[in-house]
Design a protein around this motif. Structure first.
Motif, PDB file in Angstrom:
ATOM      1  N   LEU A   7     -31.339  99.182 -16.797  1.00  0.00           N
ATOM      2  CA  LEU A   7     -31.752  99.175 -15.397  1.00  0.00           C
ATOM      3  C   LEU A   7     -31.335  97.852 -14.740  1.00  0.00           C
ATOM      4  N   HIS A   8     -30.376  97.947 -13.836  1.00  0.00           N
ATOM      5  CA  HIS A   8     -29.871  96.752 -13.157  1.00  0.00           C
ATOM      6  C   HIS A   8     -30.507  96.680 -11.770  1.00  0.00           C
ATOM      7  N   LEU A   9     -31.286  95.645 -11.557  1.00  0.00           N
ATOM      8  CA  LEU A   9     -31.941  95.400 -10.274  1.00  0.00           C
ATOM      9  C   LEU A   9     -31.107  94.372  -9.522  1.00  0.00           C
ATOM     10  N   ILE A  10     -30.553  94.793  -8.404  1.00  0.00           N
ATOM     11  CA  ILE A  10     -29.739  93.884  -7.592  1.00  0.00           C
ATOM     12  C   ILE A  10     -30.618  93.342  -6.474  1.00  0.00           C
ATOM     13  N   THR A  11     -30.662  92.027  -6.347  1.00  0.00           N
ATOM     14  CA  THR A  11     -31.583  91.432  -5.377  1.00  0.00           C
ATOM     15  C   THR A  11     -31.196  91.807  -3.944  1.00  0.00           C
ATOM     16  N   ASP A  12     -32.217  92.017  -3.137  1.00  0.00           N
ATOM     17  CA  ASP A  12     -32.041  92.369  -1.727  1.00  0.00           C
ATOM     18  C   ASP A  12     -32.500  91.165  -0.913  1.00  0.00           C
ATOM     19  N   THR A  13     -31.552  90.455  -0.336  1.00  0.00           N
ATOM     20  CA  THR A  13     -31.905  89.233   0.400  1.00  0.00           C
ATOM     21  C   THR A  13     -31.770  89.429   1.912  1.00  0.00           C
ATOM     22  N   ARG A  14     -31.770  90.686   2.340  1.00  0.00           N
ATOM     23  CA  ARG A  14     -31.745  90.925   3.788  1.00  0.00           C
ATOM     24  C   ARG A  14     -33.067  90.431   4.398  1.00  0.00           C
ATOM     25  N   PRO A  15     -33.038  90.119   5.708  1.00  0.00           N
ATOM     26  CA  PRO A  15     -34.258  89.623   6.353  1.00  0.00           C
ATOM     27  C   PRO A  15     -35.438  90.563   6.114  1.00  0.00           C
ATOM     28  N   GLY A  16     -36.582  89.980   5.817  1.00  0.00           N
ATOM     29  CA  GLY A  16     -37.794  90.779   5.596  1.00  0.00           C
ATOM     30  C   GLY A  16     -37.994  91.183   4.144  1.00  0.00           C
ATOM     31  N   CYS A  17     -37.002  90.937   3.296  1.00  0.00           N
ATOM     32  CA  CYS A  17     -37.134  91.310   1.887  1.00  0.00           C
ATOM     33  C   CYS A  17     -37.668  90.120   1.078  1.00  0.00           C
ATOM     34  N   ASP A  18     -38.310  90.443  -0.030  1.00  0.00           N
ATOM     35  CA  ASP A  18     -38.844  89.404  -0.922  1.00  0.00           C
ATOM     36  C   ASP A  18     -38.320  89.684  -2.336  1.00  0.00           C
ATOM     37  N   PRO A  19     -37.076  89.255  -2.613  1.00  0.00           N
ATOM     38  CA  PRO A  19     -36.468  89.618  -3.893  1.00  0.00           C
ATOM     39  C   PRO A  19     -37.254  89.131  -5.113  1.00  0.00           C
ATOM     40  N   LEU A  20     -37.874  87.959  -5.010  1.00  0.00           N
ATOM     41  CA  LEU A  20     -38.611  87.452  -6.173  1.00  0.00           C
ATOM     42  C   LEU A  20     -39.845  88.302  -6.455  1.00  0.00           C
ATOM     43  N   ALA A  21     -40.478  88.821  -5.414  1.00  0.00           N
ATOM     44  CA  ALA A  21     -41.646  89.694  -5.634  1.00  0.00           C
ATOM     45  C   ALA A  21     -41.224  90.965  -6.357  1.00  0.00           C
ATOM     46  N   VAL A  22     -40.062  91.490  -6.010  1.00  0.00           N
ATOM     47  CA  VAL A  22     -39.573  92.711  -6.667  1.00  0.00           C
ATOM     48  C   VAL A  22     -39.243  92.420  -8.137  1.00  0.00           C
ATOM     49  N   VAL A  23     -38.606  91.297  -8.382  1.00  0.00           N
ATOM     50  CA  VAL A  23     -38.281  90.921  -9.769  1.00  0.00           C
ATOM     51  C   VAL A  23     -39.564  90.740 -10.587  1.00  0.00           C
ATOM     52  N   ARG A  24     -40.545  90.073  -9.984  1.00  0.00           N
ATOM     53  CA  ARG A  24     -41.826  89.854 -10.692  1.00  0.00           C
ATOM     54  C   ARG A  24     -42.509  91.176 -11.023  1.00  0.00           C
ATOM     55  N   ALA A  25     -42.395  92.158 -10.154  1.00  0.00           N
ATOM     56  CA  ALA A  25     -43.030  93.460 -10.395  1.00  0.00           C
ATOM     57  C   ALA A  25     -42.276  94.266 -11.456  1.00  0.00           C
ATOM     58  N   ALA A  26     -40.960  94.152 -11.458  1.00  0.00           N
ATOM     59  CA  ALA A  26     -40.143  94.974 -12.365  1.00  0.00           C
ATOM     60  C   ALA A  26     -40.135  94.436 -13.803  1.00  0.00           C
ATOM     61  N   LEU A  27     -40.165  93.124 -13.951  1.00  0.00           N
ATOM     62  CA  LEU A  27     -39.993  92.532 -15.288  1.00  0.00           C
ATOM     63  C   LEU A  27     -41.013  92.991 -16.323  1.00  0.00           C
ATOM     64  N   PRO A  28     -42.322  92.980 -16.034  1.00  0.00           N
ATOM     65  CA  PRO A  28     -43.280  93.371 -17.080  1.00  0.00           C
ATOM     66  C   PRO A  28     -43.178  94.836 -17.463  1.00  0.00           C
ATOM     67  N   VAL A  29     -42.556  95.632 -16.604  1.00  0.00           N
ATOM     68  CA  VAL A  29     -42.415  97.074 -16.874  1.00  0.00           C
ATOM     69  C   VAL A  29     -41.140  97.339 -17.674  1.00  0.00           C
ATOM     70  N   ALA A  30     -40.045  96.787 -17.220  1.00  0.00           N
ATOM     71  CA  ALA A  30     -38.747  97.091 -17.857  1.00  0.00           C
ATOM     72  C   ALA A  30     -38.384  96.109 -18.965  1.00  0.00           C
ATOM     73  N   ARG A  31     -38.926  94.913 -18.912  1.00  0.00           N
ATOM     74  CA  ARG A  31     -38.699  93.883 -19.924  1.00  0.00           C
ATOM     75  C   ARG A  31     -37.201  93.736 -20.224  1.00  0.00           C
ATOM     76  N   ALA A  32     -36.801  93.818 -21.498  1.00  0.00           N
ATOM     77  CA  ALA A  32     -35.400  93.556 -21.836  1.00  0.00           C
ATOM     78  C   ALA A  32     -34.459  94.679 -21.407  1.00  0.00           C
ATOM     79  N   GLU A  33     -35.018  95.780 -20.902  1.00  0.00           N
ATOM     80  CA  GLU A  33     -34.143  96.829 -20.328  1.00  0.00           C
ATOM     81  C   GLU A  33     -33.691  96.453 -18.922  1.00  0.00           C
ATOM     82  N   LEU A  34     -34.249  95.340 -18.393  1.00  0.00           N
ATOM     83  CA  LEU A  34     -33.903  94.940 -17.033  1.00  0.00           C
ATOM     84  C   LEU A  34     -32.752  93.933 -17.030  1.00  0.00           C
ATOM     85  N   VAL A  35     -31.819  94.182 -16.156  1.00  0.00           N
ATOM     86  CA  VAL A  35     -30.779  93.214 -15.823  1.00  0.00           C
ATOM     87  C   VAL A  35     -30.984  92.884 -14.349  1.00  0.00           C
ATOM     88  N   VAL A  36     -31.194  91.618 -14.060  1.00  0.00           N
ATOM     89  CA  VAL A  36     -31.325  91.228 -12.653  1.00  0.00           C
ATOM     90  C   VAL A  36     -30.007  90.595 -12.220  1.00  0.00           C
TER      91      VAL A  36
END
Ligand SMILES: Cc1ncc(COP(=O)(O)OP(=O)(O)O)c(N)n1
Ligand SMILES: Cc1nc(C(=O)O)sc1CCOP(=O)(O)O
Ligand SMILES: [Mg+2]
Length: 208
Positions: A7-36
């Motif tokens: 699962l590759h999560l590509i950061t969204d840095t458009r105005p109004g987005c919070d990429p770090l919040a999304v990464v923080r939410a995804a990491l404990p769920v996907a763990r090493a299956e996550l590629v940011v």
């Protein structure tokens, strides 16, 4: 080279987005299956890209999740990321491999079998293949290639194929059946109310 997550999560840095919040939410769920993959808008300064990549890298480490940097390979090196991703407007794949070194994860964008084979010969360790479906996140793309286009590329190479473009949990099974090893998403995680729950849905679709 670390084994590649599905699962590759590509950061969204458009105005109004919070990429770090999304990464923080995804990491404990996907763990090493996550590629940011840290991807920033063109107007982002190198300093801003560096600061975001450094923070993403630090968040990924405890989970052994892979951290890649899109386009700006000097930023990848500066934060000691696991690697980078390049496409047609970026450094050629062979040059990117020289920059990152032999052990780095190096992704390349490919849209058809010929380009895919050339990217692998030049040193790509995985391919981002798409757009699979219509996307609202990026403009200027060719028509969607669908699962059939993914299959054509997957049959031409031996490296992992990561399907991208309009991917949702509902479209994952057909992409997997077409030979995709994993998927890359922006909107499916950055534009939802509960990115942790959305991550669980994508992981379930990828691993069943
Ligand atoms: C996994 C993955 N696949 C494709 C892309 C697109 O890269 P590129 O063609 O270089 O376009 P930009 O992302 O730089 O706009 C990707 N980033 N990741
Ligand atoms: C960054 C990017 N590259 C693509 C390509 O086909 O090269 S599609 C894309 C955007 C993917 O966003 P979403 O998951 O919201 O559709
Ligand atoms: Mg690029």
């Amino acid at each position: 080279m670390p084994s590649l997550g599905r699962l590759h999560l590509i950061t969204d840095t458009r105005p109004g987005c919070d990429p770090l919040a999304v990464v923080r939410a995804a990491l404990p769920v996907a763990r090493a299956e996550l590629v940011v993959q840290v991807r920033v808008t063109d107007g982002t300064t190198d300093r801003q890209a560096y600061d975001l990549a450094r923070r993403v890298r630090a968040l990924c480490l405890p989970y052994r999740a892979t951290c890649l940097v899109n386009d700006r390979l000097h930023v990848a090196l500066a934060v000691d990321a696991d690697g980078g991703h390049v496409g047609a407007d970026d450094l050629p794949v062979a040059a990117a491999r020289r920059v990152l070194g032999v052990d780095a994860v190096l992704g390349a964008t490919a849209r058809e079998p010929g380009g895919a084979a050339r990217a692998v010969a030049a040193g790509a360790s995985y391919l981002g293949v798409g757009p699979c479906h219509r996307t609202t996140t990026k403009t200027g793309l060719p028509d969607p290639i669908g699962p059939a286009g993914v299959r054509a590329v997957a049959e031409a190479v031996t490296v992992p194929v990561i399907a991208i473009g309009g991917v949702t949990a509902a479209t994952v099974p057909a992409l997997r059946a077409a030979g995709a090893y994993g998927v890359a998403v922006v909107g499916a995680l950055s534009t939802v109310a509960d990115p942790g729950r959305a991550t669980a849905g994508l992981i379930a679709a990828l691993t069943c």
